[in-house]
Design a protein around this motif. Structure first.
Motif, PDB file in Angstrom:
ATOM      1  N   GLY A 187       0.830  -1.210   0.000  1.00  0.00           N
ATOM      2  CA  GLY A 187       0.000   0.000   0.000  1.00  0.00           C
ATOM      3  C   GLY A 187       0.856   1.249   0.000  1.00  0.00           C
ATOM      4  N   ILE A 188       1.571   1.432  -1.100  1.00  0.00           N
ATOM      5  CA  ILE A 188       2.584   2.512  -1.153  1.00  0.00           C
ATOM      6  C   ILE A 188       1.979   3.892  -0.917  1.00  0.00           C
ATOM      7  CG2 ILE A 188       2.515   2.840  -3.678  1.00  0.00           C
ATOM      8  CD1 ILE A 188       5.804   2.663  -1.978  1.00  0.00           C
ATOM      9  N   LYS A 189       0.730   4.062  -1.431  1.00  0.00           N
ATOM     10  CA  LYS A 189       0.095   5.377  -1.286  1.00  0.00           C
ATOM     11  C   LYS A 189      -0.118   5.695   0.192  1.00  0.00           C
ATOM     12  CE  LYS A 189      -2.898   5.866  -5.163  1.00  0.00           C
ATOM     13  NZ  LYS A 189      -4.286   5.665  -5.444  1.00  0.00           N
ATOM     14  N   ASP A 190      -0.644   4.706   0.888  1.00  0.00           N
ATOM     15  CA  ASP A 190      -0.925   4.945   2.312  1.00  0.00           C
ATOM     16  C   ASP A 190       0.351   5.053   3.136  1.00  0.00           C
ATOM     17  OD1 ASP A 190      -3.659   5.163   2.159  1.00  0.00           O
ATOM     18  OD2 ASP A 190      -3.887   2.988   2.019  1.00  0.00           O
ATOM     19  N   LEU A 191       1.384   4.314   2.699  1.00  0.00           N
ATOM     20  CA  LEU A 191       2.673   4.418   3.391  1.00  0.00           C
ATOM     21  C   LEU A 191       3.209   5.849   3.259  1.00  0.00           C
ATOM     22  CD1 LEU A 191       5.338   3.378   4.638  1.00  0.00           C
ATOM     23  CD2 LEU A 191       6.066   2.832   2.332  1.00  0.00           C
ATOM     24  N   LEU A 192       3.153   6.360   2.017  1.00  0.00           N
ATOM     25  CA  LEU A 192       3.614   7.732   1.801  1.00  0.00           C
ATOM     26  C   LEU A 192       2.762   8.717   2.589  1.00  0.00           C
ATOM     27  CD1 LEU A 192       4.491   7.762  -2.000  1.00  0.00           C
ATOM     28  CD2 LEU A 192       6.044   7.843  -0.055  1.00  0.00           C
ATOM     29  N   LEU A 193       1.491   8.407   2.686  1.00  0.00           N
ATOM     30  CA  LEU A 193       0.589   9.284   3.435  1.00  0.00           C
ATOM     31  C   LEU A 193       1.006   9.322   4.909  1.00  0.00           C
ATOM     32  CD1 LEU A 193      -1.890  11.035   3.140  1.00  0.00           C
ATOM     33  CD2 LEU A 193      -3.310   9.074   3.683  1.00  0.00           C
ATOM     34  N   ASN A 194       1.382   8.148   5.448  1.00  0.00           N
ATOM     35  CA  ASN A 194       1.850   8.072   6.847  1.00  0.00           C
ATOM     36  C   ASN A 194       3.066   8.968   7.054  1.00  0.00           C
ATOM     37  OD1 ASN A 194       1.321   5.200   8.874  1.00  0.00           O
ATOM     38  ND2 ASN A 194      -0.091   6.037   7.400  1.00  0.00           N
ATOM     39  N   CYS A 221      -2.005   8.453  11.519  1.00  0.00           N
ATOM     40  CA  CYS A 221      -1.291   7.304  10.923  1.00  0.00           C
ATOM     41  C   CYS A 221      -2.141   6.040  11.036  1.00  0.00           C
ATOM     42  CB  CYS A 221       0.044   7.069  11.643  1.00  0.00           C
ATOM     43  SG  CYS A 221       1.331   8.201  11.159  1.00  0.00           S
ATOM     44  N   MET A 222      -2.842   5.911  12.163  1.00  0.00           N
ATOM     45  CA  MET A 222      -3.658   4.701  12.368  1.00  0.00           C
ATOM     46  C   MET A 222      -4.906   4.704  11.471  1.00  0.00           C
ATOM     47  SD  MET A 222      -3.292   4.489  16.479  1.00  0.00           S
ATOM     48  CE  MET A 222      -4.140   2.945  16.763  1.00  0.00           C
ATOM     49  N   ILE A 223      -5.379   5.906  11.150  1.00  0.00           N
ATOM     50  CA  ILE A 223      -6.579   5.990  10.300  1.00  0.00           C
ATOM     51  C   ILE A 223      -6.244   5.566   8.861  1.00  0.00           C
ATOM     52  CG2 ILE A 223      -8.301   7.607   9.333  1.00  0.00           C
ATOM     53  CD1 ILE A 223      -8.126   9.176  11.953  1.00  0.00           C
ATOM     54  N   PHE A 224      -4.972   5.787   8.458  1.00  0.00           N
ATOM     55  CA  PHE A 224      -4.579   5.432   7.083  1.00  0.00           C
ATOM     56  C   PHE A 224      -3.479   4.360   7.102  1.00  0.00           C
ATOM     57  CE2 PHE A 224      -5.945   9.882   7.054  1.00  0.00           C
ATOM     58  CZ  PHE A 224      -6.992   9.801   6.153  1.00  0.00           C
ATOM     59  N   PRO A 225      -3.839   3.133   7.450  1.00  0.00           N
ATOM     60  CA  PRO A 225      -2.793   2.093   7.522  1.00  0.00           C
ATOM     61  C   PRO A 225      -2.389   1.602   6.123  1.00  0.00           C
ATOM     62  CG  PRO A 225      -4.922   1.167   8.047  1.00  0.00           C
ATOM     63  CD  PRO A 225      -5.163   2.618   7.771  1.00  0.00           C
ATOM     64  N   PHE A 226      -1.277   0.858   6.072  1.00  0.00           N
ATOM     65  CA  PHE A 226      -0.842   0.314   4.775  1.00  0.00           C
ATOM     66  C   PHE A 226      -0.584  -1.182   4.914  1.00  0.00           C
ATOM     67  CE2 PHE A 226       2.726   2.061   7.093  1.00  0.00           C
ATOM     68  CZ  PHE A 226       3.622   1.005   7.115  1.00  0.00           C
ATOM     69  N   THR A 227      -0.379  -1.842   3.777  1.00  0.00           N
ATOM     70  CA  THR A 227      -0.220  -3.292   3.780  1.00  0.00           C
ATOM     71  C   THR A 227       1.204  -3.656   3.361  1.00  0.00           C
ATOM     72  OG1 THR A 227      -2.474  -3.394   3.016  1.00  0.00           O
ATOM     73  CG2 THR A 227      -1.220  -5.427   2.841  1.00  0.00           C
ATOM     74  N   ILE A 228       1.829  -4.575   4.112  1.00  0.00           N
ATOM     75  CA  ILE A 228       3.133  -5.075   3.661  1.00  0.00           C
ATOM     76  C   ILE A 228       2.936  -6.455   3.028  1.00  0.00           C
ATOM     77  CG2 ILE A 228       5.474  -5.728   4.327  1.00  0.00           C
ATOM     78  CD1 ILE A 228       5.296  -3.779   6.627  1.00  0.00           C
ATOM     79  N   VAL A 229       2.245  -7.328   3.756  1.00  0.00           N
ATOM     80  CA  VAL A 229       1.884  -8.625   3.160  1.00  0.00           C
ATOM     81  C   VAL A 229       0.357  -8.724   3.198  1.00  0.00           C
ATOM     82  CG1 VAL A 229       4.012  -9.856   3.706  1.00  0.00           C
ATOM     83  CG2 VAL A 229       2.182  -9.769   5.394  1.00  0.00           C
ATOM     84  N   PRO A 230      -0.218  -9.471   2.264  1.00  0.00           N
ATOM     85  CA  PRO A 230      -1.678  -9.483   2.152  1.00  0.00           C
ATOM     86  C   PRO A 230      -2.342  -9.907   3.464  1.00  0.00           C
ATOM     87  CG  PRO A 230      -0.666 -10.749   0.389  1.00  0.00           C
ATOM     88  CD  PRO A 230       0.428 -10.338   1.293  1.00  0.00           C
ATOM     89  N   GLY A 231      -3.432  -9.310   3.769  1.00  0.00           N
ATOM     90  CA  GLY A 231      -4.212  -9.706   4.940  1.00  0.00           C
ATOM     91  C   GLY A 231      -3.829  -8.968   6.206  1.00  0.00           C
ATOM     92  N   ASN A 232      -2.775  -8.164   6.141  1.00  0.00           N
ATOM     93  CA  ASN A 232      -2.344  -7.460   7.347  1.00  0.00           C
ATOM     94  C   ASN A 232      -2.204  -5.978   7.082  1.00  0.00           C
ATOM     95  OD1 ASN A 232      -1.407  -9.366   9.629  1.00  0.00           O
ATOM     96  ND2 ASN A 232      -1.018 -10.362   7.662  1.00  0.00           N
ATOM     97  N   ILE A 233      -2.606  -5.215   8.063  1.00  0.00           N
ATOM     98  CA  ILE A 233      -2.424  -3.774   7.894  1.00  0.00           C
ATOM     99  C   ILE A 233      -1.521  -3.241   9.007  1.00  0.00           C
ATOM    100  CG2 ILE A 233      -4.480  -3.202   6.541  1.00  0.00           C
ATOM    101  CD1 ILE A 233      -5.859  -2.515   9.227  1.00  0.00           C
ATOM    102  N   TYR A 234      -0.656  -2.312   8.620  1.00  0.00           N
ATOM    103  CA  TYR A 234       0.279  -1.705   9.572  1.00  0.00           C
ATOM    104  C   TYR A 234       0.315  -0.198   9.396  1.00  0.00           C
ATOM    105  CZ  TYR A 234       1.628  -6.321  10.820  1.00  0.00           C
ATOM    106  OH  TYR A 234       1.583  -7.590  11.283  1.00  0.00           O
TER     107      TYR A 234
END
Ligand code: ADP
Ligand code: MG
Length: 419
Positions: free
Chosen positions: A3-10, A46-59
């Motif tokens: 989730g690169i967009k959300d990562l950048l958003l963080n 940051c918690m409102i816009f989490p991102f995904t590293i591996v499928p099924g998990n949000i960080y």
């Protein structure tokens, strides 16, 4: 998958928080509150816009604003961030709350020792320390989160590796960006303050030079006439009043001298004189203001100690430091003055057993108008530091709150540079 967009958003959320903090003017007493508000907002955002590293998990990168809160705002701010993060996570519900709770405990455990130490480090060490803390906390948090990954994606070793490497790398990267930004902004702000201070000093100097001369002359005339009146037949009460007039005139003269020292270095002649003899003379002059305060002045010194510099300016420094020592001893005592020679330097130590100072107070010494006294001007030390600096020397301070203070004036035996 990423989730690169959300990562950048963080990362953007954290950076915006830092930029906001440094672009608004904040009073000292509200600083912690504002750091707290900004970091709590950044943590929750940051918690409102989490991102995904591996499928099924949000960080998310919430631990970065929390860590920054601890390191730059102190325990209160860091704990407020943690509490906000936990409350928000609790509100979301589900098993993830316990992961967040254990992670929070791990984060506090790892950071708590660094908080008091952090601000004493230099810039480079601060950046390295912050990155090391970001790495170790993210690794620990990843380990705690690992069980969840394991449950959800049991067979994928590759996923787990990607998760660990990605999670730690992102945290270290985000921390590196944030700390660099904070340190740069801080340096800019400090430079701005320095420039304002220099400007203030410059204006002060110009002003002082122009009026000091005009005021001094009439003052000298007044002093002379009062002294003349004193020598006549007058009542004891009138004598007392006249002495008060003379004392106050002398005080005004000292203040003018201090102001004048802040002007550009003036060309005044340097001369060679015996330091011990001169210090003894100053001690005698000052004993009239020491006695009413129950302060004795004790003096010890190497008899073969000579100094080549401007004597009037040197006396001004001595008077300022010795007077401060006397004024600090509110319960009376002995002010010790030692003169010695070391290599090519003359050292004059002025030791009082007065109120002493904390590290913070010591750091403020010499800044314009810093005074803790009701009738203080906060000029004495500023002028003294400047004079000693012009003489190519330095002043060292050693103090303990409640115990006393030692001011050491260290001067080259011959500061031929004329001041
Ligand atoms: P002033 O004496 O007019 O207050 P100074 O520049 O001489 O201004 O001193 C600034 C401040 O530094 C003082 O008000 C005092 O708080 C602190 N200070 C200076 N010397 C001492 C000392 N020997 N012991 C404790 N505090 C001191
Ligand atoms: Mg003073």
């Amino acid at each position: 998958m990423f989730g690169i967009k959300d990562l950048l958003l963080n990362i953007l959320i954290i950076i915006i928080g830092i930029l906001i903090y440094y672009s608004i003017k904040i009073e000292q007493r509200f600083q912690k509150l504002i750091i707290g508000l900004i970091s709590v907002t950044a943590t929750v955002a940051c918690m409102i816009f989490p991102f995904t590293i591996v499928p099924g998990n949000i960080y998310d990168l919430r631990s970065i604003p929390i860590l920054l809160g601890f390191l730059y705002g102190g325990y209160e701010v860091g704990l407020a961030d943690l509490l906000a993060a936990l409350l928000y996570r609790y509100g979301l519900g589900g098993y993830g709350f316990y992961t967040a709770l254990y992670s929070a405990i791990a984060l506090v455990g790892l950071t708590v020792f660094f908080v008091p130490l952090y601000q004493t480090l230099n810039r480079k060490r601060r950046i390295l320390t912050a990155m090391a803390i970001a790495f170790s906390t993210s690794l620990l948090i990843a380990l705690i989160g690992y069980y969840r990954i394991h449950e959800l994606v049991p067979d994928s070793k590759e996923n787990i590796l990607v998760f660990f490497a990605g999670f730690c790398f992102l945290h270290v990267l985000a921390m590196w960006v944030s700390v660099h930004l904070i340190e740069n902004m801080r340096e800019n702000k400090a430079m701005e303050i320095e420039m304002q201070k220099a400007e203030k000093l410059h204006v002060l100097g110009e002003l002082a030079a122009s009026i000091a001369h005009e005021i001094r002359n009439p003052m000298t005339v007044v002093r002379g006439f009062v002294q003349l009146l004193c020598s006549r037949e007058v009542s004891e009460e009138d004598k007392r009043y006249m002495k008060l007039i003379i004392d106050e005139l002398d005080r005004a003269e000292e203040i003018i001298n201090d102001y004048l020292s802040l002007t550009k270095p003036q060309i005044e002649k340097a001369e060679t004189f015996d330091v011990v003899e001169h210090v003894r003379h100053i001690a005698n002059v000052l004993s009239s203001c020491a006695k009413p305060r129950n302060v004795e002045i004790e003096m010890k010194g190497d008899s073969s100690c000579s100094l080549t510099t401007n004597q009037v300016r040197f006396s001004q420094v001595l008077v300022n430091l010795m007077k401060n020592g006397i004024e600090a001893m509110t319960k009376g005592g002995t002010l010790q003055v030692f003169v010695c020679r070391k290599d090519e330097h003359v050292i004059i130590e002025i030791i009082d057993t007065g109120v002493g100072m904390t590290r913070d107070e010591i750091n403020r010494l010499g800044t314009p108008f810093y005074s803790t006294k009701e009738k203080g001007t906060g000029l004495g030390l500023m002028a003294s530091y400047r004079i000693v600096q012009l003489m190519n020397g330095k002043i060292q301070v050693d103090s303990e709150k409640g115990k006393g203070t030692c001011f050491s004036i260290i001067l080259p035996q011959s500061s031929r540079k004329e001041i």
